[in-house]
Motif scaffolding. Sequence first.
Motif, PDB file in Angstrom:
ATOM      1  N   ILE A  86       9.040  79.228  -7.397  1.00 52.11           N
ATOM      2  CA  ILE A  86       9.122  78.291  -6.270  1.00 52.11           C
ATOM      3  C   ILE A  86       8.005  77.257  -6.331  1.00 52.11           C
ATOM      4  O   ILE A  86       8.208  76.088  -5.996  1.00 52.11           O
ATOM      5  CB  ILE A  86       9.069  79.062  -4.924  1.00 52.11           C
ATOM      6  CG1 ILE A  86      10.277  79.999  -4.794  1.00 52.11           C
ATOM      7  CG2 ILE A  86       8.995  78.100  -3.745  1.00 52.11           C
ATOM      8  CD1 ILE A  86      11.622  79.297  -4.788  1.00 52.11           C
ATOM      9  N   GLU A  87       6.819  77.654  -6.758  1.00 49.86           N
ATOM     10  CA  GLU A  87       5.694  76.729  -6.848  1.00 49.86           C
ATOM     11  C   GLU A  87       5.996  75.597  -7.836  1.00 49.86           C
ATOM     12  O   GLU A  87       5.731  74.425  -7.558  1.00 49.86           O
ATOM     13  CB  GLU A  87       4.439  77.494  -7.265  1.00 49.86           C
ATOM     14  CG  GLU A  87       3.168  76.715  -7.152  1.00 49.86           C
ATOM     15  CD  GLU A  87       1.937  77.544  -7.476  1.00 49.86           C
ATOM     16  OE1 GLU A  87       0.831  77.020  -7.259  1.00 49.86           O
ATOM     17  OE2 GLU A  87       2.059  78.691  -7.967  1.00 49.86           O
ATOM     18  N   LYS A  89       9.062  74.649  -8.819  1.00 46.34           N
ATOM     19  CA  LYS A  89      10.155  73.855  -8.233  1.00 46.34           C
ATOM     20  C   LYS A  89       9.621  72.865  -7.203  1.00 46.34           C
ATOM     21  O   LYS A  89      10.060  71.707  -7.162  1.00 46.34           O
ATOM     22  CB  LYS A  89      11.198  74.771  -7.588  1.00 46.34           C
ATOM     23  CG  LYS A  89      12.087  75.473  -8.584  1.00 46.34           C
ATOM     24  CD  LYS A  89      13.163  76.265  -7.867  1.00 46.34           C
ATOM     25  CE  LYS A  89      14.161  76.835  -8.861  1.00 46.34           C
ATOM     26  NZ  LYS A  89      15.284  77.513  -8.195  1.00 46.34           N
ATOM     27  N   GLN A  90       8.667  73.296  -6.386  1.00 50.15           N
ATOM     28  CA  GLN A  90       8.119  72.405  -5.354  1.00 50.15           C
ATOM     29  C   GLN A  90       7.429  71.202  -5.982  1.00 50.15           C
ATOM     30  O   GLN A  90       7.550  70.081  -5.481  1.00 50.15           O
ATOM     31  CB  GLN A  90       7.147  73.157  -4.445  1.00 50.15           C
ATOM     32  CG  GLN A  90       6.719  72.348  -3.231  1.00 50.15           C
ATOM     33  CD  GLN A  90       7.889  72.033  -2.314  1.00 50.15           C
ATOM     34  OE1 GLN A  90       8.578  72.927  -1.846  1.00 50.15           O
ATOM     35  NE2 GLN A  90       8.119  70.746  -2.067  1.00 50.15           N
ATOM     36  N   VAL A  93      10.192  68.849  -6.903  1.00 49.76           N
ATOM     37  CA  VAL A  93      10.790  68.259  -5.696  1.00 49.76           C
ATOM     38  C   VAL A  93       9.885  67.165  -5.132  1.00 49.76           C
ATOM     39  O   VAL A  93      10.369  66.122  -4.663  1.00 49.76           O
ATOM     40  CB  VAL A  93      11.074  69.353  -4.636  1.00 49.76           C
ATOM     41  CG1 VAL A  93      11.398  68.748  -3.282  1.00 49.76           C
ATOM     42  CG2 VAL A  93      12.206  70.267  -5.102  1.00 49.76           C
ATOM     43  N   ASP A  94       8.566  67.368  -5.194  1.00 49.88           N
ATOM     44  CA  ASP A  94       7.604  66.420  -4.626  1.00 49.88           C
ATOM     45  C   ASP A  94       7.388  65.166  -5.472  1.00 49.88           C
ATOM     46  O   ASP A  94       6.765  64.209  -5.002  1.00 49.88           O
ATOM     47  CB  ASP A  94       6.254  67.107  -4.409  1.00 49.88           C
ATOM     48  CG  ASP A  94       6.312  68.149  -3.294  1.00 49.88           C
ATOM     49  OD1 ASP A  94       7.266  68.134  -2.493  1.00 49.88           O
ATOM     50  OD2 ASP A  94       5.396  69.010  -3.248  1.00 49.88           O
ATOM     51  N   SER A 102      14.937  69.702  -1.967  1.00 46.28           N
ATOM     52  CA  SER A 102      14.238  70.933  -1.599  1.00 46.28           C
ATOM     53  C   SER A 102      14.310  71.925  -2.754  1.00 46.28           C
ATOM     54  O   SER A 102      15.156  71.799  -3.648  1.00 46.28           O
ATOM     55  CB  SER A 102      14.835  71.558  -0.332  1.00 46.28           C
ATOM     56  OG  SER A 102      15.903  72.408  -0.622  1.00 46.28           O
ATOM     57  N   VAL A 103      13.441  72.942  -2.700  1.00 50.30           N
ATOM     58  CA  VAL A 103      13.445  73.980  -3.722  1.00 50.30           C
ATOM     59  C   VAL A 103      14.716  74.822  -3.649  1.00 50.30           C
ATOM     60  O   VAL A 103      15.035  75.533  -4.590  1.00 50.30           O
ATOM     61  CB  VAL A 103      12.200  74.893  -3.627  1.00 50.30           C
ATOM     62  CG1 VAL A 103      10.944  74.100  -3.917  1.00 50.30           C
ATOM     63  CG2 VAL A 103      12.128  75.600  -2.297  1.00 50.30           C
ATOM     64  N   ASP A 104      15.420  74.716  -2.537  1.00 49.57           N
ATOM     65  CA  ASP A 104      16.669  75.466  -2.362  1.00 49.57           C
ATOM     66  C   ASP A 104      17.896  74.725  -2.880  1.00 49.57           C
ATOM     67  O   ASP A 104      19.013  75.234  -2.784  1.00 49.57           O
ATOM     68  CB  ASP A 104      16.876  75.801  -0.875  1.00 49.57           C
ATOM     69  CG  ASP A 104      15.764  76.677  -0.340  1.00 49.57           C
ATOM     70  OD1 ASP A 104      15.315  77.583  -1.074  1.00 49.57           O
ATOM     71  OD2 ASP A 104      15.328  76.455   0.807  1.00 49.57           O
TER      72      ASP A 104
END
Length: 133
Positions: A86-87, A89-90, A93-94, A102-104
Motif C-alpha cells: 500500500i505504501e 501504491k500511495q 497515486v500521489d 486511490s490505492v484501492d
Amino acid sequence: MSDIESVMEFLQNNRIQILSTSIDNKPISRPIGSAMLFKDKIWYCMNNDKSMFYQLQKNPNVCICVCSPEYNWIRIHAKVIFSDDIEVKQIYVDRPTSSFKSVDDERLSIFYLSEISAQIHIKGDIQLYNISY
C-alpha cells in the motif's frame, strides 16, 4: 553508490524505458516510464487491464533497454514480482501524472524487479551488476 542505485540513476536520467515481454515465444516491447527506487527495489506501476499485465502473469521474465542521448545504454534482465504494498501504491497515486485516484483502484498494479542482471555501456566500457532478492 550501491549497485541498485547505479542502475536506478541511469533509469532516472533516461525516463522512458523499453520493457520487453514475450507471449507465445514472440517478443513484445513497449515504453514504460514509472521506475522508482524504494525500499532498495526498482518499482513500476501499470494498469492491469493492459496486455502487458497478462503477459507478465504468464511469463515474469523481462528485458528493459534504454539509450541515453549520448548513446550510452543499459540492458536489464529481471524477473517481475507483483506486490500489494500500500505504501508503494500511495506513492504512485500521489504522483502528479498518475491516472489512479486511490490505492484501492482495481486497475492499479505494482511490481518490482528481482534477480536483476544489468549491463551499463558507457563509451565502450561495460559495467556489470547482479542484484538478487
